[in-house]
Scaffold this motif. Structure first.
Motif, PDB file in Angstrom:
ATOM      1  N   VAL A   1       0.838  -1.209   0.000  1.00  0.00           N
ATOM      2  CA  VAL A   1       0.000   0.000   0.000  1.00  0.00           C
ATOM      3  C   VAL A   1       0.877   1.265   0.000  1.00  0.00           C
ATOM      4  N   VAL A   2       1.954   1.239   0.765  1.00  0.00           N
ATOM      5  CA  VAL A   2       2.859   2.402   0.834  1.00  0.00           C
ATOM      6  C   VAL A   2       3.501   2.668  -0.529  1.00  0.00           C
ATOM      7  N   ILE A   3       3.903   1.615  -1.235  1.00  0.00           N
ATOM      8  CA  ILE A   3       4.533   1.789  -2.559  1.00  0.00           C
ATOM      9  C   ILE A   3       3.559   2.441  -3.542  1.00  0.00           C
ATOM     10  N   VAL A   4       2.311   1.965  -3.543  1.00  0.00           N
ATOM     11  CA  VAL A   4       1.301   2.560  -4.437  1.00  0.00           C
ATOM     12  C   VAL A   4       1.081   4.028  -4.089  1.00  0.00           C
ATOM     13  N   GLY A   5       0.980   4.313  -2.795  1.00  0.00           N
ATOM     14  CA  GLY A   5       0.791   5.701  -2.355  1.00  0.00           C
ATOM     15  C   GLY A   5       1.916   6.602  -2.839  1.00  0.00           C
ATOM     16  N   ALA A   6       3.166   6.120  -2.753  1.00  0.00           N
ATOM     17  CA  ALA A   6       4.323   6.929  -3.162  1.00  0.00           C
ATOM     18  C   ALA A   6       4.299   7.220  -4.662  1.00  0.00           C
ATOM     19  N   LEU A   7       4.012   6.190  -5.468  1.00  0.00           N
ATOM     20  CA  LEU A   7       3.987   6.387  -6.932  1.00  0.00           C
ATOM     21  C   LEU A   7       2.861   7.330  -7.341  1.00  0.00           C
ATOM     22  N   MET A   8       1.686   7.139  -6.720  1.00  0.00           N
ATOM     23  CA  MET A   8       0.539   7.989  -7.051  1.00  0.00           C
ATOM     24  C   MET A   8       0.847   9.457  -6.775  1.00  0.00           C
ATOM     25  N   MET A   9       1.518   9.722  -5.662  1.00  0.00           N
ATOM     26  CA  MET A   9       1.843  11.114  -5.320  1.00  0.00           C
ATOM     27  C   MET A   9       2.787  11.730  -6.355  1.00  0.00           C
ATOM     28  N   ILE A  10       3.731  10.933  -6.857  1.00  0.00           N
ATOM     29  CA  ILE A  10       4.662  11.445  -7.880  1.00  0.00           C
ATOM     30  C   ILE A  10       3.888  11.869  -9.133  1.00  0.00           C
ATOM     31  N   TYR A  11       2.964  10.989  -9.604  1.00  0.00           N
ATOM     32  CA  TYR A  11       2.200  11.305 -10.822  1.00  0.00           C
ATOM     33  C   TYR A  11       1.448  12.625 -10.687  1.00  0.00           C
ATOM     34  N   VAL A  12       0.730  12.763  -9.568  1.00  0.00           N
ATOM     35  CA  VAL A  12      -0.137  13.931  -9.428  1.00  0.00           C
ATOM     36  C   VAL A  12       0.659  15.194  -9.130  1.00  0.00           C
ATOM     37  N   LEU A  13       1.649  15.064  -8.243  1.00  0.00           N
ATOM     38  CA  LEU A  13       2.425  16.247  -7.839  1.00  0.00           C
ATOM     39  C   LEU A  13       3.053  16.946  -9.038  1.00  0.00           C
ATOM     40  N   PHE A  14       3.580  16.152  -9.979  1.00  0.00           N
ATOM     41  CA  PHE A  14       4.347  16.754 -11.063  1.00  0.00           C
ATOM     42  C   PHE A  14       3.587  16.855 -12.380  1.00  0.00           C
ATOM     43  N   GLY A  15       2.722  15.873 -12.670  1.00  0.00           N
ATOM     44  CA  GLY A  15       2.116  15.832 -14.003  1.00  0.00           C
ATOM     45  C   GLY A  15       0.733  16.439 -14.115  1.00  0.00           C
ATOM     46  N   GLY A  16      -0.015  16.511 -12.978  1.00  0.00           N
ATOM     47  CA  GLY A  16      -1.357  17.073 -13.025  1.00  0.00           C
ATOM     48  C   GLY A  16      -2.284  16.309 -13.959  1.00  0.00           C
ATOM     49  N   MET A  17      -3.269  17.003 -14.527  1.00  0.00           N
ATOM     50  CA  MET A  17      -4.310  16.359 -15.330  1.00  0.00           C
ATOM     51  C   MET A  17      -3.778  15.791 -16.650  1.00  0.00           C
ATOM     52  N   THR A  18      -2.797  16.423 -17.253  1.00  0.00           N
ATOM     53  CA  THR A  18      -2.279  15.931 -18.536  1.00  0.00           C
ATOM     54  C   THR A  18      -1.686  14.535 -18.353  1.00  0.00           C
ATOM     55  N   ALA A  19      -0.819  14.397 -17.346  1.00  0.00           N
ATOM     56  CA  ALA A  19      -0.207  13.088 -17.085  1.00  0.00           C
ATOM     57  C   ALA A  19      -1.269  12.069 -16.714  1.00  0.00           C
ATOM     58  N   THR A  20      -2.201  12.461 -15.836  1.00  0.00           N
ATOM     59  CA  THR A  20      -3.240  11.535 -15.372  1.00  0.00           C
ATOM     60  C   THR A  20      -4.085  11.056 -16.554  1.00  0.00           C
ATOM     61  N   THR A  21      -4.429  11.976 -17.468  1.00  0.00           N
ATOM     62  CA  THR A  21      -5.246  11.615 -18.635  1.00  0.00           C
ATOM     63  C   THR A  21      -4.524  10.612 -19.527  1.00  0.00           C
ATOM     64  N   TRP A  22      -3.257  10.859 -19.816  1.00  0.00           N
ATOM     65  CA  TRP A  22      -2.535   9.956 -20.720  1.00  0.00           C
ATOM     66  C   TRP A  22      -2.261   8.603 -20.079  1.00  0.00           C
TER      67      TRP A  22
END
Length: 575
Positions: free
Chosen positions: A189-210
């Motif tokens: 669970v901790v590993i998933v939480g860490a990766l998810m935070m990286i995606y959102v913190l830096f990429g925002g909606m564009t990264a999330t959409t792709w």
């Protein structure tokens, strides 16, 4: 060091930690599986690919509009795939297949409930949302109302729904990585939480959409192959598949000491409705939650602001409905595949008892084990990586909607009265992302043993009781006022959360109270809490005779023209 230097180092640490844990010794019951290097390699490839997308998106994310909506430049087809990706979550892929494996025909109530919400969005919501909104559904609900109270309500509703939905995704991710890598559940669970935070913190909606689009294509390809292979084992005959399912369930019932007649009745029941939802009120309430909750999910509603105009918003819903409908038909086949291929295989299940090995919660892995049964280790690795991608992408979308509720609805509009600096708003959004990540990890660990499709149904019940009535009444009813919307919305929110907590599913199953001690007897509160919300909105709006309320009623005509024609809704700009 540059922002991206830090990101790459952080992601490398997460990757090394994953590899180290994965290569470690057996941990607990879930380590019955040997370490699957095919799956680990595919995980690594997916994570590396999505981090590259995040890096590319980060270069394009310069303003709050870029962060929340990808600058409004995503096409209807792309957005439809991304919505389908958001919707085909861990609950859909892992949870519904597990529900079909457990209850047979009744597992379909999830699929149908999730799907029939889309016509409501198509005909009532999609165009109006795009024409009235900017970043979040609060822009739409509060178009003609006082901003501070309506934003405070909208942010509260969004955060509660997002939190419940996040729990289910984290549980799915934890079970998946635990099964594959032999990790302890909390580490996964901790590993998933860490990766998810990286995606959102830096990429925002564009990264999330792709990430969503890529994941949707991979998932649709994977489940198509799985369903094809399951059907090929039964000569492409549904009758043969279902007959085998009944035979397996009958044998399991007979092993538990039932008479031949009782066992045959239990086995045959998987082809009949009524086993999962026991009484008519629960069935209606549950169906209402799934149907109307769709139109109140903040991370789905937010997607309509990523397209350039209302026409593309409509197109998004058309494509999303097409892909989601196709996906749910296949999930039903995969659920029966789990009965016939997984529950009869002693490597995966206790054949006598008809349960997947590994303790409570591992039933959520039914679909992944079907993949191993029909495609061996390579396809097992592929589906596991796709399931992981599914969870990561959905979690990223949820976190983004929660972060935007705090930064855009509360910080920028309520505290700064619409005069917030874009850079500061982004900073608040990223701080919220970190906080949500920590909360999601903690709750994911606490709810380890719950069926994830059911956990998501609770989020739908809250969305249907709080967000949907306010959105519906504010856009379509002339006499709706700030006081009515806020009081009614909060009463819907409080009653749905309260009734959920004192229902058997949480009071007894999660909190460990004795059986029969739950104060509220039904599995879903939607029938009651939605009624409370709608009646309260109507009553408090009609009782409101203030000058402010008179002005809000007068402003309805201008809102209606804008919502139905788009006049004044230039691009992604606000009103």
């Amino acid at each position: 060091m540059s922002q991206w230097g830090k990101t790459i180092i952080l992601s490398a640490l997460v990757g090394f930690a994953t590899a180290a844990f994965a290569a470690g010794g057996d941990v607990g019951q879930a380590a019955k599986q040997a370490t699957n290097w095919t799956a680990i390699t595919m995980f690594a490839v997916f994570v590396a690919g999505t981090l590259w997308i995040t890096k590319w998106a980060a270069a394009k994310t310069r303003s709050a509009a870029d962060f929340y909506t990808g600058g409004g430049g995503i096409t209807g087809f792309q957005n439809g795939l991304a919505i389908a990706g958001d919707y085909m979550s861990a609950a859909s892929f892992l949870g519904i297949s597990a529900a079909v494996m457990a209850s047979g025909y009744d597992g379909l109530i999830f699929s149908i409930g999730f799907l029939v919400g889309w016509p409501i969005i198509t005909f009532l919501m999609a165009e109006r949302l795009r024409n009235l909104g900017k970043f979040t559904f609060a822009d739409v609900a509060g178009y003609r109302f006082k901003q501070t109270p309506i934003r405070a309500f909208a942010a509260s509703g969004t955060l509660v729904v997002v939190t419940f939905y996040l729990i289910a995704q984290m549980v799915g991710a934890g079970q998946l990585i635990k099964l594959l890598f032999g990790l302890e559940y909390w580490m996964a669970v901790v590993i998933v939480g860490a990766l998810m935070m990286i995606y959102v913190l830096f990429g925002g909606m564009t990264a999330t959409t792709w990430v969503q689009i890529i994941k949707a294509v991979l998932l649709l390809s994977g489940v198509t192959f799985m369903a094809f292979m399951v059907m090929s084992k039964f000569g492409f005959s549904f009758e043969a598949l279902f007959a085998k399912g009944v035979e397996v369930k009958t044998a399991i019932a007979a092993n538990s000491g039932k008479t031949a007649e009782e066992a045959a009745k239990i086995g045959g029941s998987i082809m009949n409705p009524g086993g999962f939802v026991k009484d008519p009120i629960s069935a209606i309430s549950f169906g209402m939650a799934l149907m109307f909750g769709t139109a109140g999910l903040p991370h789905i509603l937010m997607r309509f602001f990523t397209v350039p105009d209302a026409k593309e918003a409509r197109k998004s819903v058309f494509w999303a409905t097409t892909w989601i409908g196709y996906f749910y038909i296949l999930i039903f086949i995969i659920g029966f595949g789990a009965i016939t291929l997984v529950l009869t295989n002693p490597e995966y299940a206790d054949v006598a008892k008809g349960v997947i090995l590994g303790g409570a919660g591992t039933a959520n892995m039914a679909a992944v084990l079907v993949a191993k049964s029909v495609g061996g280790n390579v396809f097992y690795g592929f589906i596991s990586a796709v399931a992981f991608a599914t969870i990561l992408a959905v979690v990223a979308g949820l976190t983004l909607s929660g972060a935007s509720a705090v930064s855009h609805d509360l910080y920028a509009t309520v505290f700064k009265h619409g005069k917030a600096d874009s850079a500061k708003e982004l900073l608040v959004s990223r701080a919220t992302t970190l906080a949500l990540g920590v909360i999601a990890v903690a709750l994911g660990i606490a709810f380890e043993k719950q069926n994830i499709a059911f956990m998501v149904s609770l989020a739908f019940a809250i969305a249907a009781s709080a967000n949907f009535p306010v959105l519906f009444m504010s856009v379509l009813w002339k006499d709706c006022t700030t006081k009515g919307a806020v009081i009614g919305g909060f009463l819907g929110l409080i009653s749905s959360v309260g009734l959920t907590i004192v229902s058997p599913s949480v009071w007894e199953a999660t909190l460990g109270n004795p059986k029969g001690s739950a104060w509220f007897p039904y599995s879903s509160p939607a029938l009651f809490s939605m009624t409370i919300a709608f009646v309260s909105i109507w009553l408090f709006s009609m009782l409101d005779r203030s000058p402010q309320a008179a002005q809000e009623r007068a402003d309805f005509e201008a809102q209606q023209v804008r919502s139905e024609t788009g006049l004044g809704a230039a691009g992604a700009s606000g009103h």
